[in-house]
Design a protein around this motif. Structure first.
Motif, PDB file in Angstrom:
ATOM      1  N   ARG A   1       2.825   3.482  -5.482  1.00  0.00           N
ATOM      2  CA  ARG A   1       1.870   3.617  -6.587  1.00  0.00           C
ATOM      3  C   ARG A   1       1.939   2.329  -7.376  1.00  0.00           C
ATOM      4  NH1 ARG A   1      -0.486   8.027  -8.351  1.00  0.00           N
ATOM      5  NH2 ARG A   1      -0.433   7.235 -10.471  1.00  0.00           N
TER       6      ARG A   1
ATOM      7  N   GLN B   1      -2.529   3.939   6.825  1.00  0.00           N
ATOM      8  CA  GLN B   1      -2.216   4.045   5.406  1.00  0.00           C
ATOM      9  C   GLN B   1      -3.262   3.236   4.654  1.00  0.00           C
ATOM     10  OE1 GLN B   1       2.455   4.224   4.756  1.00  0.00           O
ATOM     11  NE2 GLN B   1       1.919   2.451   5.987  1.00  0.00           N
TER      12      GLN B   1
ATOM     13  N   GLU C   1      -6.417   5.886  -6.154  1.00  0.00           N
ATOM     14  CA  GLU C   1      -5.696   5.766  -7.414  1.00  0.00           C
ATOM     15  C   GLU C   1      -6.688   5.214  -8.427  1.00  0.00           C
ATOM     16  OE1 GLU C   1      -1.672   3.498  -8.890  1.00  0.00           O
ATOM     17  OE2 GLU C   1      -1.738   4.332  -6.859  1.00  0.00           O
TER      18      GLU C   1
ATOM     19  N   LYS D   1      -2.330   8.574   5.905  1.00  0.00           N
ATOM     20  CA  LYS D   1      -2.017   8.666   4.476  1.00  0.00           C
ATOM     21  C   LYS D   1      -3.114   7.967   3.674  1.00  0.00           C
ATOM     22  CE  LYS D   1       1.706   7.629   1.204  1.00  0.00           C
ATOM     23  NZ  LYS D   1       2.950   6.847   1.005  1.00  0.00           N
ATOM     24  N   PRO D   2      -4.256   8.643   3.484  1.00  0.00           N
ATOM     25  CA  PRO D   2      -5.314   8.064   2.650  1.00  0.00           C
ATOM     26  C   PRO D   2      -5.007   8.326   1.171  1.00  0.00           C
ATOM     27  CG  PRO D   2      -6.038  10.146   3.547  1.00  0.00           C
ATOM     28  CD  PRO D   2      -4.647   9.905   4.088  1.00  0.00           C
ATOM     29  N   GLU D   3      -5.327   7.349   0.316  1.00  0.00           N
ATOM     30  CA  GLU D   3      -5.020   7.503  -1.107  1.00  0.00           C
ATOM     31  C   GLU D   3      -6.119   6.903  -1.981  1.00  0.00           C
ATOM     32  OE1 GLU D   3      -0.668   6.907  -2.309  1.00  0.00           O
ATOM     33  OE2 GLU D   3      -0.857   5.649  -0.521  1.00  0.00           O
TER      34      GLU D   3
ATOM     35  N   HIS E   1     -12.528   9.764   0.092  1.00  0.00           N
ATOM     36  CA  HIS E   1     -11.735   9.402   1.267  1.00  0.00           C
ATOM     37  C   HIS E   1     -11.564  10.633   2.142  1.00  0.00           C
ATOM     38  CE1 HIS E   1      -7.565  10.449  -0.729  1.00  0.00           C
ATOM     39  NE2 HIS E   1      -8.389  11.451  -0.702  1.00  0.00           N
TER      40      HIS E   1
ATOM     41  N   LYS F   1      -5.216   2.667   0.874  1.00  0.00           N
ATOM     42  CA  LYS F   1      -5.272   2.975  -0.559  1.00  0.00           C
ATOM     43  C   LYS F   1      -6.422   2.215  -1.209  1.00  0.00           C
ATOM     44  CE  LYS F   1      -1.733   3.622  -3.298  1.00  0.00           C
ATOM     45  NZ  LYS F   1      -0.503   3.413  -4.099  1.00  0.00           N
TER      46      LYS F   1
ATOM     47  N   THR G   1       0.805  -1.214   0.000  1.00  0.00           N
ATOM     48  CA  THR G   1       0.000   0.000   0.000  1.00  0.00           C
ATOM     49  C   THR G   1       0.838   1.263   0.000  1.00  0.00           C
ATOM     50  OG1 THR G   1      -0.072  -0.128   2.370  1.00  0.00           O
ATOM     51  CG2 THR G   1      -1.875  -1.118   1.192  1.00  0.00           C
TER      52      THR G   1
END
Length: 463
Positions: free
Chosen positions: A145, A342, A378, A374-376, A388, A344, A142
């Motif tokens: 990228r 974290q 993609e 650290k929210p993501e 998010h 994603k 996670t």
């Protein structure tokens, strides 16, 4: 490099005595794990996915699997936790070793099997290797990228360490269309002053089946133990799996866990993680929604104080169209405690009509408490609905004033608000037995943090 050199000696010394040694399939799996550890090593903060979690404490811990410090055949002097006492199918492990005396599998419906991994290996090493091969270890991380083509995972060294010493764990299979009424419980009890265990947990739920699994990690002593757990989950088409983990180990323990789940079309995977123990605890959850209409709910709650550290890291990978994901993680941090989130969500090009939502909230009870979030998202598809968010703050002063104005003492009002904050996560659990147990554990943790005990309806019981 010291850890790698040490493992070389351990692997060469211990591998010939592991169950099923000499069987080609198992030897290959262990050799692959050992090679992966050599290649990836123990992750450091220089690795993006481990930027906020430092494993320097592993330097003082033996990586060798514990040889057992109690009589696993006869010892029954333990309070074994349960979400439904007397009404579950239960496997118990003490200091990493299967304990038949404490276990109570009971009669299982046709199409359901529940075994310790060691028993499975000793009965048929070839079949055990075949079962293990059904569950690939996590490969994406996670912290990177990963895009449409995930690369090597940054937790590979820990997964490799687990594979190098592959010997114990639990294997649950639920046949097509079977709806298991009683929960399955997998319990790990730590009693040793130190020691490590590397269990492999495998859960295979066939098409149309339904099952609830509760995983407990508790201490009956205050040892500086190290649990390195790798779990593989497969949820077949139209199946439902509710999977909860309650991590309540000693405050000196290290707990690292990796969960990889694949979810087929129209299937549902619900997972909940409650972290209230350990000096350092991290859970990596990776869910891959592979078939149209698949769904997952990933939730977690934690309470840390002192100088303890809790890390919840997740990856929800939308591979197919028309899939849904919900993620809610909330925690309470006091003293010099630290937490990491974290999360994603990946939406691949073919995953149109995706509906994915993620929320992380942290409650800071002291000036020295810390949260790294650290929210993501993609996204590689254009017809999606995703969101998010991450927030961190103190207790709501207006809510405190409201309770105080109604005659509730300040400390009690504070405990009530903390309870309500975390209970919102537990309320998301679909199985009422898991939900009730989770709320009770949350209340117990709040009692230790605040000195005030409240029930699950946020009613004061005592001071």
């Amino acid at each position: 490099m010291a850890a790698i050199a040490t493992l070389k000696d351990l692997y060469e010394t211990l591998s010939p005595g592991l169950p099923g040694a000499g069987a080609a399939g198992l030897d290959r799996l262990r050799a692959d794990g050992y090679a992966r550890f050599l290649a990836d090593g123990i992750p450091t903060p220089k690795v993006e996915g481990w930027k906020y979690t430092n494993l320097r404490d592993l330097a003082g811990v033996s990586l060798a699997p514990a040889q057992g410090t109690v009589d696993t055949a006869a010892n029954t002097d333990f309070d074994v936790p349960s979400v439904a006492p007397g009404e579950t199918h239960r496997l118990v492990f003490v200091d990493g070793a299967f304990n038949a005396a404490l276990s109570a599998v009971g009669p299982l419906p046709q199409g359901v099997t529940l075994d310790s991994l060691r028993d499975l290996i000793e009965a048929s090493p070839a079949y055990a290797a075949e079962v293990l091969d059904r569950f690939p270890a996590p490969k994406a991380d996670t912290g990177l990228r990963v895009g449409p083509n995930p690369g090597r995972g940054q937790s590979g060294g820990l997964v490799g360490l687990n594979g190098a010493f592959l010997a114990e764990g639990a294997v649950l299979t639920v046949g097509e269309g079977v709806k298991l009424a009683q929960p399955v419980e997998i319990v790990f009890i730590a009693t040793a002053a130190d020691g490590a265990w590397h269990p492999r947990l495998l859960i295979d739920v066939a098409a149309g089946a339904e099952v609830t699994v509760a995983e407990h990690h508790v201490a009956r002593g205050g040892g500086a133990t190290f649990a390195n757990i790798v779990s593989g989950v497969r949820v077949g088409e139209g199946a439902i799996l509710r999977h909860a983990k309650f991590q309540e180990e000693a405050e000196t323990a290290l707990h690292l866990a990796s969960v990889t789940a694949t979810v087929a079309a129209s299937a549902t995977y619900e997972t909940f993680v409650l972290t209230t123990g350990g000096r350092l605890a991290r859970t990596d959850v990776q869910v891959r929604l592979e078939g149209s209409g698949a769904s997952t709910r990933v939730s977690g709650a934690y309470g840390v104080d002192g100088s303890r550290h809790a890390d919840f890291t997740s990856l929800i990978d939308h591979v197919a169209a028309n899939c849904t994901s919900r993620e809610v993680v909330k925690g309470v941090i006091d003293g010099r405690g630290r937490a990491v989130f974290q999360g994603k969500i990946i939406v691949r090009p073919d995953a149109q009509k995706t509906d994915g939502h993620q929320l992380n909230r942290a409650l800071l009870l002291s000036d020295t408490a810390e949260i790294d979030a650290k929210p993501e998202l993609e996204i590689y598809a254009d017809d999606v609905k995703c969101s998010h968010g991450a927030t961190a703050g103190e207790l709501d002063e207006e809510a405190l004033f409201y309770l105080r104005a109604r005659g509730i003492p300040a400390d009690t009002a504070r405990a009530l608000l903390i309870a309500a904050f975390l209970d919102e996560v537990a309320e998301e659990i679909g199985d009422k037995r898991l939900r009730g147990y989770a709320m009770a554990r949350i209340q117990e943790r709040i009692g230790r943090l605040t000195g005030i005990t409240v029930d699950t309806d946020a009613t004061v019981l005592g001071e």
